[in-house]
Design an enzyme around this catalytic site. Structure first.
Site, PDB file in Angstrom:
ATOM      1  N   ASP A 106       0.981  -1.024   0.048  1.00  0.00           N
ATOM      2  CA  ASP A 106      -0.155   0.308  -0.018  1.00  0.00           C
ATOM      3  C   ASP A 106       0.710   1.504  -0.025  1.00  0.00           C
ATOM      4  OD1 ASP A 106      -2.752   1.203   0.615  1.00  0.00           O
ATOM      5  OD2 ASP A 106      -0.870   2.229   2.475  1.00  0.00           O
ATOM      6  N   THR A 108       0.290   4.131   0.846  1.00  0.00           N
ATOM      7  CA  THR A 108       0.065   5.549   1.739  1.00  0.00           C
ATOM      8  C   THR A 108       1.114   4.300   2.938  1.00  0.00           C
ATOM      9  OG1 THR A 108      -2.136   6.207   0.885  1.00  0.00           O
ATOM     10  CG2 THR A 108      -1.751   6.335   3.565  1.00  0.00           C
ATOM     11  N   HIS A 113       5.386   5.314   6.411  1.00  0.00           N
ATOM     12  CA  HIS A 113       6.109   4.575   7.467  1.00  0.00           C
ATOM     13  C   HIS A 113       7.572   5.477   7.444  1.00  0.00           C
ATOM     14  CE1 HIS A 113       8.826   0.974   8.122  1.00  0.00           C
ATOM     15  NE2 HIS A 113       9.466   1.608   7.406  1.00  0.00           N
ATOM     16  N   GLU A 114       7.556   5.727   5.990  1.00  0.00           N
ATOM     17  CA  GLU A 114       9.156   6.489   5.329  1.00  0.00           C
ATOM     18  C   GLU A 114       9.076   8.026   6.281  1.00  0.00           C
ATOM     19  OE1 GLU A 114      11.368   4.689   4.454  1.00  0.00           O
ATOM     20  OE2 GLU A 114      10.189   3.544   3.170  1.00  0.00           O
ATOM     21  N   HIS A 117      10.515   7.336   9.697  1.00  0.00           N
ATOM     22  CA  HIS A 117      11.798   7.531  10.070  1.00  0.00           C
ATOM     23  C   HIS A 117      12.338   9.180   9.389  1.00  0.00           C
ATOM     24  CE1 HIS A 117      12.746   3.322   9.189  1.00  0.00           C
ATOM     25  NE2 HIS A 117      12.019   3.079   8.195  1.00  0.00           N
ATOM     26  N   ASP A 123      12.980   1.591  12.446  1.00  0.00           N
ATOM     27  CA  ASP A 123      11.850  -0.554  11.993  1.00  0.00           C
ATOM     28  C   ASP A 123      11.385  -1.569  13.052  1.00  0.00           C
ATOM     29  OD1 ASP A 123      14.001  -0.035   8.763  1.00  0.00           O
ATOM     30  OD2 ASP A 123      11.863   0.026   9.114  1.00  0.00           O
TER      31      ASP A 123
END
Length: 173
Positions: A106, A108, A113-114, A117, A123
């Site tokens: 997905d 989005t 997630h990025e 960071h 992670d």
């Protein structure tokens, strides 16, 4: 008088050196604004907007804003996986892999997630789908792009006192 002057001078010079003075205990934390540039995104503009909203509606101490002097820049790539090169303190390059999206991941969720960071989160590929930082670990069936309360609390805690930029950058996949 000399003591007051030296404290005033320190308050003026220390931020220039990247060193902040502690705020009084009763002072409200200031909101850190991080600007991003998504002009390198041609296929996933709506997903970028949603990912930013997923963070901004939950965070109290940091806000993501499009434009301005962007410290986070988004790009699309074709192969190699999605990843971020970041200092974890609001500065970085986000790369979204079109092939990864074509495999069923997905977009989005990837973008959320990025951004995580860039907000200082690591992670946790063994984590459940309810955590965006579990990334691709839960597989293509996981479509959750909402950061968990613990992820939001960690990012908020990091930025509560104006999270100073780190000196080194690293790549996170």
């Amino acid at each position: 008088m000399l003591r007051r002057l030296s404290l005033g001078l320190a308050a003026t010079l220390l931020p220039l050196a990247g060193i902040g003075l502690a705020a009084p205990a009763d002072a409200a934390p200031s909101v850190v604004t991080l600007h991003y540039n998504a002009s390198g995104i041609t296929h996933y503009s709506a997903q970028v907007v949603q990912a930013v909203k997923n963070w901004d509606t939950r965070l109290k101490n940091v806000q993501l804003v499009s434009g301005g002097s962007a410290t986070i820049t988004l790009h699309e790539v074709n192969g190699g996986g999605s990843y971020t090169t970041t200092d974890g303190h609001g500065h970085g390059q986000i790369y979204i892999d079109r092939q990864q999206v074509a495999q069923g991941f997905d977009p989005t969720r990837i973008i959320t997630h990025e951004f995580g960071h860039n907000l200082g989160l690591a992670d946790d590929y063994t984590g459940p789908c309810s955590e965006v930082m579990s990334g691709h670990g839960p597989g293509t069936a996981c479509k959750n792009a909402i950061p968990s309360a613990a992820e939001v609390a960690e990012a908020d805690a990091d930025f509560a006192n104006g999270f100073a930029p780190a000196l080194a950058t690293h790549t996170v996949r």
